[in-house]
Design a protein around this motif. Structure first.
Motif, short mmCIF file in Angstrom:
data_model
loop_
_atom_site.label_atom_id
_atom_site.label_comp_id
_atom_site.label_asym_id
_atom_site.label_seq_id
_atom_site.Cartn_x
_atom_site.Cartn_y
_atom_site.Cartn_z
N PRO A 97 15.31 70.06 13.62
CA PRO A 97 14.38 69.23 14.38
C PRO A 97 14.44 69.39 15.90
CG PRO A 97 16.28 67.93 13.80
CD PRO A 97 16.50 69.31 13.22
N ALA A 98 15.07 70.41 16.42
CA ALA A 98 15.07 70.63 17.86
C ALA A 98 13.65 70.83 18.36
CB ALA A 98 15.93 71.84 18.21
N GLY A 99 13.34 70.23 19.52
CA GLY A 99 12.01 70.38 20.09
C GLY A 99 11.86 71.71 20.80
N ALA A 100 10.62 72.03 21.19
CA ALA A 100 10.32 73.33 21.78
C ALA A 100 11.08 73.55 23.09
CB ALA A 100 8.81 73.45 22.03
N VAL A 101 11.17 72.52 23.94
CA VAL A 101 11.83 72.69 25.24
C VAL A 101 13.33 72.84 25.05
CG1 VAL A 101 12.15 71.72 27.54
CG2 VAL A 101 9.99 71.36 26.35
N GLU A 102 13.91 72.10 24.11
CA GLU A 102 15.35 72.24 23.84
C GLU A 102 15.65 73.65 23.32
OE1 GLU A 102 19.04 70.20 21.31
OE2 GLU A 102 16.97 69.59 20.93
N ILE A 103 14.81 74.16 22.42
CA ILE A 103 15.00 75.53 21.92
C ILE A 103 14.89 76.53 23.05
CG2 ILE A 103 14.06 77.31 20.40
CD1 ILE A 103 13.10 75.04 18.56
N LEU A 104 13.90 76.34 23.93
CA LEU A 104 13.72 77.25 25.07
C LEU A 104 14.95 77.24 25.96
CD1 LEU A 104 12.03 79.07 26.95
CD2 LEU A 104 11.07 76.98 27.95
N ALA A 105 15.48 76.06 26.24
CA ALA A 105 16.66 75.96 27.10
C ALA A 105 17.86 76.67 26.48
CB ALA A 105 16.99 74.49 27.36
N HIS A 106 18.06 76.49 25.19
CA HIS A 106 19.16 77.19 24.52
C HIS A 106 18.93 78.70 24.52
CE1 HIS A 106 21.88 74.12 23.04
NE2 HIS A 106 20.84 73.35 22.74
N ARG A 107 17.69 79.11 24.34
CA ARG A 107 17.38 80.54 24.35
C ARG A 107 17.75 81.15 25.70
NH1 ARG A 107 11.52 83.31 22.64
NH2 ARG A 107 12.34 85.42 22.49
N VAL A 123 19.98 79.92 28.03
CA VAL A 123 21.42 79.83 28.31
C VAL A 123 22.19 80.86 27.49
CG1 VAL A 123 23.46 78.37 28.06
CG2 VAL A 123 21.34 77.42 29.03
N TRP A 124 21.92 80.93 26.20
CA TRP A 124 22.68 81.84 25.35
C TRP A 124 22.29 83.29 25.56
CZ3 TRP A 124 26.88 79.72 24.07
CH2 TRP A 124 26.94 78.37 23.75
N SER A 125 21.09 83.55 26.11
CA SER A 125 20.72 84.91 26.50
C SER A 125 21.61 85.39 27.64
CB SER A 125 19.25 84.98 26.93
OG SER A 125 18.39 84.78 25.84
N VAL A 126 21.86 84.51 28.60
CA VAL A 126 22.75 84.86 29.72
C VAL A 126 24.14 85.22 29.18
CG1 VAL A 126 23.89 84.01 31.80
CG2 VAL A 126 21.50 83.45 31.39
N VAL A 127 24.65 84.39 28.29
CA VAL A 127 26.00 84.61 27.75
C VAL A 127 26.05 85.93 26.98
CG1 VAL A 127 27.75 83.73 26.16
CG2 VAL A 127 26.49 82.14 27.64
N PHE A 128 25.07 86.14 26.09
CA PHE A 128 25.09 87.34 25.24
C PHE A 128 24.96 88.61 26.07
CE2 PHE A 128 23.07 90.61 22.64
CZ PHE A 128 23.88 90.60 21.51
N VAL A 129 24.00 88.64 27.00
CA VAL A 129 23.78 89.86 27.78
C VAL A 129 24.96 90.09 28.73
CG1 VAL A 129 22.23 91.06 29.35
CG2 VAL A 129 21.30 89.59 27.58
N ALA A 130 25.57 89.02 29.24
CA ALA A 130 26.76 89.18 30.08
C ALA A 130 27.87 89.85 29.31
CB ALA A 130 27.22 87.82 30.61
N LEU A 131 28.04 89.48 28.04
CA LEU A 131 29.06 90.13 27.21
C LEU A 131 28.73 91.60 26.99
CD1 LEU A 131 29.62 87.32 24.53
CD2 LEU A 131 31.18 88.00 26.37
N VAL A 132 27.44 91.91 26.76
CA VAL A 132 27.03 93.30 26.56
C VAL A 132 27.30 94.11 27.82
CG1 VAL A 132 25.05 94.82 26.19
CG2 VAL A 132 25.30 92.76 24.81
N SER A 187 22.82 81.40 18.39
CA SER A 187 22.38 82.77 18.13
C SER A 187 21.05 83.09 18.80
CB SER A 187 22.27 83.01 16.62
OG SER A 187 21.22 82.24 16.06
N ALA A 188 20.45 82.13 19.47
CA ALA A 188 19.18 82.38 20.15
C ALA A 188 19.32 83.48 21.21
CB ALA A 188 18.65 81.09 20.79
N GLY A 189 20.50 83.57 21.81
CA GLY A 189 20.72 84.62 22.82
C GLY A 189 20.65 86.00 22.20
N ALA A 190 21.34 86.18 21.08
CA ALA A 190 21.30 87.48 20.40
C ALA A 190 19.91 87.77 19.85
CB ALA A 190 22.32 87.50 19.27
#
Length: 309
Positions: A30-40, A42-51, A216-219
């Protein structure tokens, strides 16, 4: 494996992941669109930083800090892609997957339109014909929906604008995604903090599986983009352009066959006009690419004679 075959594997992999992305987003309820966007973000930064850390490729940040105009361009690109992501997530989570697919079908036509009005490019007659048929398709769909297909138009124009800005920046995929996500990370973290303080966050509150899916939204964001970059480096632009229709075809299939969204005859007619426009556009692009290759081979085989003065 040849670079060409590897390029096709990367490209098909990227567009398959993008095509089935609505299935993943539906699982985030039930996460809303803006919450999903925010997680996408934040976790994109983390994932790509690891790469980038694994590849020992962090020195580009120092060079980038000395290019203020590039940083400004990255800021514009970040806003456009956030708008695109947010619109797409909203469309999927509000059961409008078919309309989001329409946005990516008409995106190539919008790219051509931006080329005319922004880059002052001259179009060939077939390209004008494709735009005309595309405009008729939007009119038919407007009559069907009872309103312009705003969701599709926002997706098409925001992604075309993002592509235009990215073309001028010339950053590699991973580095570009990292900086764009980093620009958006602070407001995204602020929103998630506010949501948590307000007791409205779903992160960590629904189930362990739901939390893992949000992380996993970042990956899920970065992997298809990196695959696309690998394909773009190995495939001719015309070949890559043909593969790009795989994603909206799969998204449309998800909307109609899996989520059972309506497809009345008038809407189907509008989509058929869009496909006709894309067929004209693609056939013209293939013909133009062949003519260019023929001229290049002819010039190489029969060079102009050199005259002395």
């Amino acid at each position: 494996m040849t670079p060409l075959r590897l390029g096709y594997l990367y490209g098909i992999g990227a567009y398959l992941l993008w095509g089935f992305f609505p299935l993943y987003l539906k699982l985030l309820r039930p996460a809303g669109a803006v919450e999903i966007l925010a997680h996408r973000i934040v976790w994109s930064v983390v994932f790509v930083a690891l790469v980038l850390g694994a590849l020992r490729n962090v020195g580009f940040l120092r060079a980038l800090a000395r290019r203020p105009r590039t940083l400004a361009g990255i800021g514009v690109a970040a806003v456009l892609i956030a708008f695109n992501w947010g619109t797409y997530i909203y469309g999927v989570t509000s059961d409008r997957v078919v309309e989001t697919a329409l946005g990516y079908f008409i995106n190539p036509l919008v790219v051509v339109l931006l080329g005319v009005f922004v880059l002052r490019e001259r179009l060939r007659p077939a390209q004008w014909a494709a735009l005309g048929v595309g405009g008729l398709a939007v009119a038919v769909l407007t009559a069907d929906y009872g309103r312009p297909p705003w969701l599709a138009l926002v997706l098409a124009f925001s992604f075309a604008g993002y592509g235009l800005v990215k073309k001028t920046l010339g950053l590699p995929a991973a580095e570009g995604l990292f900086v764009e996500s980093a620009v958006l990370a602070l407001p995204a973290l602020g929103y998630l903090g506010w949501l948590t303080a307000d007791g409205a966050a779903t992160f960590g509150q629904v189930s362990a599986a739901h939390t893992a899916l949000l992380v996993s939204a970042g990956a899920a964001t970065a992997i298809p983009l990196l695959l696309f970059a690998g394909a773009a480096n190995r495939l001719p632009l015309t070949n890559l352009g043909m593969i790009q229709y795989l994603a909206p075809i799969l998204q449309l299939g998800c909307g109609v066959l899996i989520f059972h969204e309506p497809m009345p005859p008038a809407r189907l007619a509008g989509f058929a006009l869009v496909w006709l426009a894309l067929a004209i556009f693609t056939a013209d692009a293939i013909r133009s690419a062949r003519q260019t290759r023929t001229r290049t081979r002819t010039a190489a085989t029969h060079p102009e004679p050199v005259t002395s003065i």
